[in-house]
Design a protein around this motif. Structure first.
Motif, PDB file in Angstrom:
ATOM      1  N   LEU A  58       0.845   4.046  -2.985  1.00 13.63           N
ATOM      2  CA  LEU A  58       0.514   5.449  -2.737  1.00 13.63           C
ATOM      3  C   LEU A  58       1.684   6.365  -3.082  1.00 13.63           C
ATOM      4  O   LEU A  58       1.498   7.443  -3.678  1.00 13.63           O
ATOM      5  CB  LEU A  58       0.109   5.639  -1.273  1.00 13.63           C
ATOM      6  CG  LEU A  58      -1.148   4.890  -0.805  1.00 13.63           C
ATOM      7  CD1 LEU A  58      -1.398   5.146   0.678  1.00 13.63           C
ATOM      8  CD2 LEU A  58      -2.368   5.273  -1.619  1.00 13.63           C
ATOM      9  N   GLY A  77      -5.556   9.760   1.145  1.00 13.62           N
ATOM     10  CA  GLY A  77      -4.521   8.846   0.677  1.00 13.62           C
ATOM     11  C   GLY A  77      -3.151   9.497   0.666  1.00 13.62           C
ATOM     12  O   GLY A  77      -2.149   8.872   1.033  1.00 13.62           O
ATOM     13  N   ALA A 134       0.832  -1.207   0.000  1.00 14.34           N
ATOM     14  CA  ALA A 134       0.000   0.000   0.000  1.00 14.34           C
ATOM     15  C   ALA A 134       0.865   1.255   0.000  1.00 14.34           C
ATOM     16  O   ALA A 134       0.609   2.208  -0.755  1.00 14.34           O
ATOM     17  CB  ALA A 134      -0.926  -0.009   1.214  1.00 14.34           C
ATOM     18  N   LEU A 160      -5.880   0.324   7.297  1.00 15.70           N
ATOM     19  CA  LEU A 160      -5.918  -0.729   6.285  1.00 15.70           C
ATOM     20  C   LEU A 160      -6.071  -2.135   6.854  1.00 15.70           C
ATOM     21  O   LEU A 160      -6.927  -2.910   6.401  1.00 15.70           O
ATOM     22  CB  LEU A 160      -4.633  -0.650   5.456  1.00 15.70           C
ATOM     23  CG  LEU A 160      -4.449  -1.643   4.315  1.00 15.70           C
ATOM     24  CD1 LEU A 160      -5.384  -1.303   3.159  1.00 15.70           C
ATOM     25  CD2 LEU A 160      -2.997  -1.625   3.829  1.00 15.70           C
ATOM     26  N   LEU A 207      -7.893   0.129  -1.442  1.00 13.79           N
ATOM     27  CA  LEU A 207      -7.596   1.565  -1.535  1.00 13.79           C
ATOM     28  C   LEU A 207      -8.812   2.364  -1.999  1.00 13.79           C
ATOM     29  O   LEU A 207      -9.054   3.478  -1.539  1.00 13.79           O
ATOM     30  CB  LEU A 207      -6.408   1.789  -2.473  1.00 13.79           C
ATOM     31  CG  LEU A 207      -5.065   1.218  -1.995  1.00 13.79           C
ATOM     32  CD1 LEU A 207      -3.993   1.437  -3.053  1.00 13.79           C
ATOM     33  CD2 LEU A 207      -4.639   1.832  -0.665  1.00 13.79           C
TER      34      LEU A 207
END
Length: 240
Positions: free
Chosen positions: A27, A107, A23, A121, A88
């Motif tokens: 990002l 984000g 993740a 998450l 996401l």
């Protein structure tokens, strides 16, 4: 009761989570490149899928192994990325806009905060996602996370096996060589694998001739991040 502790951004155990690492990389990739291109079906385009395969360092799915037989890999052929894409979007850390995946304000903020991203998450992924939806079979094991995690907390404290955990919950000594292999598969896919992807469990497999044993261990991240009712039943760790 399951409680996830709040960990600081610089906590060393956070990077034990493959899903969190993936993740953060995703990002940060969008921050650097502005967006990720999408196919007509709104999957990530292959250029990013290939980048993710090379950089995620996913357990059991090294770039060398993935590219050995397939020179072209789509998002659906790399399940961790497909699941992460869904997460996401669901958590509103990213959105689809004009044929591309872009970060939301939230984000962008969490891309700089591993501790906060973990808190957002990982509990959502483990406790709220239908893990059978991306498993090989549509079977779902009987049970709930509060029971599974509190029992695993004790049974896997010094290490155990996949078959022994299954027996602890369901009383039947099933494994991949018995008639109950589908039930074992559902338990492995919907309980053990999510915990491994989250970085809370580690699995090692012995696939030597005549054997198919999966050993299961709690990671240091489990001990750092989780507070469970059965913690009081654990043996203290002796430090030499």
């Amino acid at each position: 009761m399951i409680e996830f502790r709040t960990l600081p951004d610089d906590h060393p155990d956070l990077m034990r989570s493959p899903l969190l690492r993936g993740a953060l990389l995703t990002l940060q990739y969008v921050q650097e490149h502005g967006s990720i291109g999408l196919t007509q079906t709104k999957a990530f385009k292959r250029v990013f899928v290939h980048w993710a395969v090379e950089h995620f360092d996913w357990p059991g799915k090294s770039a060398e192994e993935m590219f050995r037989y397939n020179k072209v890999i789509n998002e659906y052929e790399f399940p961790p990325l497909e699941v992460l894409h869904f997460l996401l979007i669901s958590l509103r850390l990213g959105r689809h806009y004009k044929g591309a995946f872009r970060l939301t304000k939230k984000g962008a903020e969490l891309a700089r905060s591993p501790g906060r991203l973990f808190a957002e998450l990982i509990p959502y992924f483990v406790l709220r996602i239908d893990h059978a939806s991306y498993a090989r079979f549509d079977d779902r094991p009987f049970g709930k996370w509060d029971v599974w995690m509190n029992v695993i907390n004790v049974e896997a404290d010094q290490g155990t096996t996949e078959a022994a955990l299954y027996k602890a919950f369901y009383g039947e000594p099933e494994d991949w060589h018995t008639a109950g292999w589908r039930a074992m598969g559902a338990f492995s896919s919907c309980v053990l694998r999510p915990l491994e992807w989250a970085g809370l469990l580690m699995e090692t497999r012995d696939n030597s001739p005549g054997k198919h044993a999966c050993h299961v261990f709690k990671t240091q991240l489990w001990r750092s991040a989780l507070k469970l009712d059965t913690d009081k039943m654990l043996q203290p760790v002796n430090v030499q």
